[in-house]
Enzyme design. Structure first.
Site, PDB file in Angstrom:
ATOM      1  N   GLY A  33       0.839  -1.200   0.000  1.00 60.47           N
ATOM      2  CA  GLY A  33       0.000   0.000   0.000  1.00 60.47           C
ATOM      3  C   GLY A  33       0.876   1.253   0.000  1.00 60.47           C
ATOM      4  N   HIS A  34       1.864   1.257   0.899  1.00 62.61           N
ATOM      5  CA  HIS A  34       2.795   2.398   0.921  1.00 62.61           C
ATOM      6  C   HIS A  34       3.543   2.515  -0.413  1.00 62.61           C
ATOM      7  CE1 HIS A  34       2.813   1.246   5.363  1.00 62.61           C
ATOM      8  NE2 HIS A  34       2.418   2.493   5.409  1.00 62.61           N
ATOM      9  N   GLN A  58      -0.098  11.099  17.515  1.00 64.00           N
ATOM     10  CA  GLN A  58      -1.372  10.598  16.989  1.00 64.00           C
ATOM     11  C   GLN A  58      -1.805   9.288  17.639  1.00 64.00           C
ATOM     12  OE1 GLN A  58       0.322  10.410  12.919  1.00 64.00           O
ATOM     13  NE2 GLN A  58      -0.883   8.541  12.682  1.00 64.00           N
ATOM     14  N   ARG A 185      -0.712  -2.796  10.731  1.00 64.99           N
ATOM     15  CA  ARG A 185      -1.233  -3.473  11.923  1.00 64.99           C
ATOM     16  C   ARG A 185      -1.752  -4.883  11.619  1.00 64.99           C
ATOM     17  NH1 ARG A 185      -2.890   2.038  13.439  1.00 64.99           N
ATOM     18  NH2 ARG A 185      -1.890   2.576  15.407  1.00 64.99           N
TER      19      ARG A 185
HETATM   20  P1  AMP Z   1       0.685   4.703   7.726  1.00 63.89           P
HETATM   21  O1  AMP Z   1       2.098   4.244   7.608  1.00 63.89           O
HETATM   22  O2  AMP Z   1      -0.251   3.638   8.185  1.00 63.89           O
HETATM   23  O3  AMP Z   1       0.543   6.002   8.475  1.00 63.89           O
HETATM   24  O4  AMP Z   1       0.211   5.011   6.254  1.00 63.89           O
HETATM   25  C1  AMP Z   1       0.939   5.904   5.434  1.00 63.89           C
HETATM   26  C2  AMP Z   1       0.135   6.185   4.196  1.00 63.89           C
HETATM   27  O5  AMP Z   1      -0.098   4.969   3.492  1.00 63.89           O
HETATM   28  C3  AMP Z   1      -1.233   6.786   4.482  1.00 63.89           C
HETATM   29  O6  AMP Z   1      -1.498   7.794   3.516  1.00 63.89           O
HETATM   30  C4  AMP Z   1      -2.151   5.604   4.316  1.00 63.89           C
HETATM   31  O7  AMP Z   1      -3.464   5.968   3.943  1.00 63.89           O
HETATM   32  C5  AMP Z   1      -1.469   4.857   3.188  1.00 63.89           C
HETATM   33  N1  AMP Z   1      -1.882   3.459   3.184  1.00 63.89           N
HETATM   34  C6  AMP Z   1      -1.877   2.591   4.221  1.00 63.89           C
HETATM   35  N2  AMP Z   1      -2.372   1.393   3.839  1.00 63.89           N
HETATM   36  C7  AMP Z   1      -2.702   1.510   2.529  1.00 63.89           C
HETATM   37  C8  AMP Z   1      -3.270   0.616   1.561  1.00 63.89           C
HETATM   38  N3  AMP Z   1      -3.594  -0.639   1.855  1.00 63.89           N
HETATM   39  N4  AMP Z   1      -3.472   1.086   0.308  1.00 63.89           N
HETATM   40  C9  AMP Z   1      -3.156   2.380  -0.019  1.00 63.89           C
HETATM   41  N5  AMP Z   1      -2.616   3.249   0.857  1.00 63.89           N
HETATM   42  C10 AMP Z   1      -2.394   2.831   2.110  1.00 63.89           C
END
Ligand code: AMP
Length: 288
Positions: A33-34, A58, A185
């Site tokens: 996703g990232h 946060q 997570r």
């Molecule tokens: P995080 O590391 O969880 O703070 O996420 C960093 C970025 O990655 C944020 O903009 C999230 O929305 C995005 N993100 C997390 N999981 C996904 C996913 N499965 N698909 C697309 N973007 C994601």
């Protein structure tokens, strides 16, 4: 890829960076996703900066700040392979030195409903850190995942309200083969929980299918999600059809309505959403 640990290093490295500059903020424990965000940034921008920072502000009391998965060496390797430009990976006291006293918050339903109601102060911390990161990196385009739809809406709001000179680009959710939205997570799920976790997305699909029935209303889509979750191991925190900018409940379908849900699975919370836009609408767009 250059790794900057301090604000000074990041600014120095970016001073003469080619433009447009894309920026991808993350909390690390990177997954596909990232990497889709980095990919989108690579496609649109001449240069890409990413950040890896588990932002303490946060996380609420009793949340998983200390246990949040961290593997910086792996993250840097993935960003090295995927990206160009810069990775900003500061220590907490670089971002929040002694005496730090400033809040940045978006008010109203957008931050107080849904995830905001479940996790008070979560969005205030996110808004603060993203504002600071934008001020450090000065990107042209900020890439955020649609997975965290409420976060995306809040970011659009404060960027507009504070006249920040950046475009916010949403990137579609990347899923595992069985439909589970990727999330750092997910690593906490036990094998049994992992098998049950895709039920949330399956339920959202049932909601979208119900939304496509002639004469249906958002309330029926919501009912269909509740019915689909009922026999699963998930316990729903909320499900709603909302307008994607305001997160006000949609009483009639708009062309951009979102079906959002959060559920508990053991000690883990899952959140997910799908657009209702691709269903056939029997009613006229009334929420835009
Ligand atoms: P995080 O590391 O969880 O703070 O996420 C960093 C970025 O990655 C944020 O903009 C999230 O929305 C995005 N993100 C997390 N999981 C996904 C996913 N499965 N698909 C697309 N973007 C994601």
């Amino acid at each position: 890829v250059i790794v900057a640990r301090t604000i000074k290093e990041a600014r120095a490295a970016l001073r003469s960076a080619p433009r447009p500059l894309g920026f991808v903020p993350t909390m690390g424990a990177l997954h596909d996703g990232h990497l889709a965000l980095v990919e989108a940034a690579n496609t649109r921008c001449a240069n890409v900066a990413a950040s890896v920072f588990v932002n303490p502000t946060q996380f609420g009391a009793g949340e998983d700040y200390a246990e949040y998965p961290r593997d910086e060496a792996r993250d840097l390797g993935l960003l090295e392979a995927a990206g160009r430009g810069l990775v900003y990976a500061p220590a907490p006291d670089e971002m929040y030195p002694d005496g730090f006293a400033t809040d940045v918050r978006v008010g109203g339903t957008l931050t107080e409903s849904f995830e905001g109601a479940e996790r008070p102060a979560h969005f205030d911390g996110m808004t603060l850190v993203v504002t600071k990161l934008l001020s450090i990196v000065c990107p042209d385009v900020l890439f955020l995942g649609e997975k965290d739809a409420q976060q995306l809406a809040i970011a659009r709001r404060f960027v507009r309200d504070l006249d920040l000179p950046v475009e916010v680009a949403g990137v579609p959710t990347v899923r595992e083969q069985d439909g589970l939205a990727m999330s750092s997570r997910n690593a906490y799920l036990t094998p049994d929980e992992r098998r049950a976790a895709p039920d949330l997305y399956t339920a959202l699909l049932a909601g979208r299918a119900a939304a496509g029935e002639p004469g249906s209303s958002p309330a029926e889509a919501v009912e269909a999600v509740i019915a689909a979750v009922e026999p699963s191991r998930l316990s729903l925190d909320y499900v709603a059809a909302v307008h994607p900018d305001s997160f006000e409940t949609a009483h009639t379908f708009g062309s951009r309505s979102l079906l959002i849900a959060a559920a508990r699975l053991g000690s883990i919370r899952l959140i997910d959403n799908i657009s209702l836009a691709s269903s056939a609408y029997p009613t006229k767009d009334a929420t835009q």
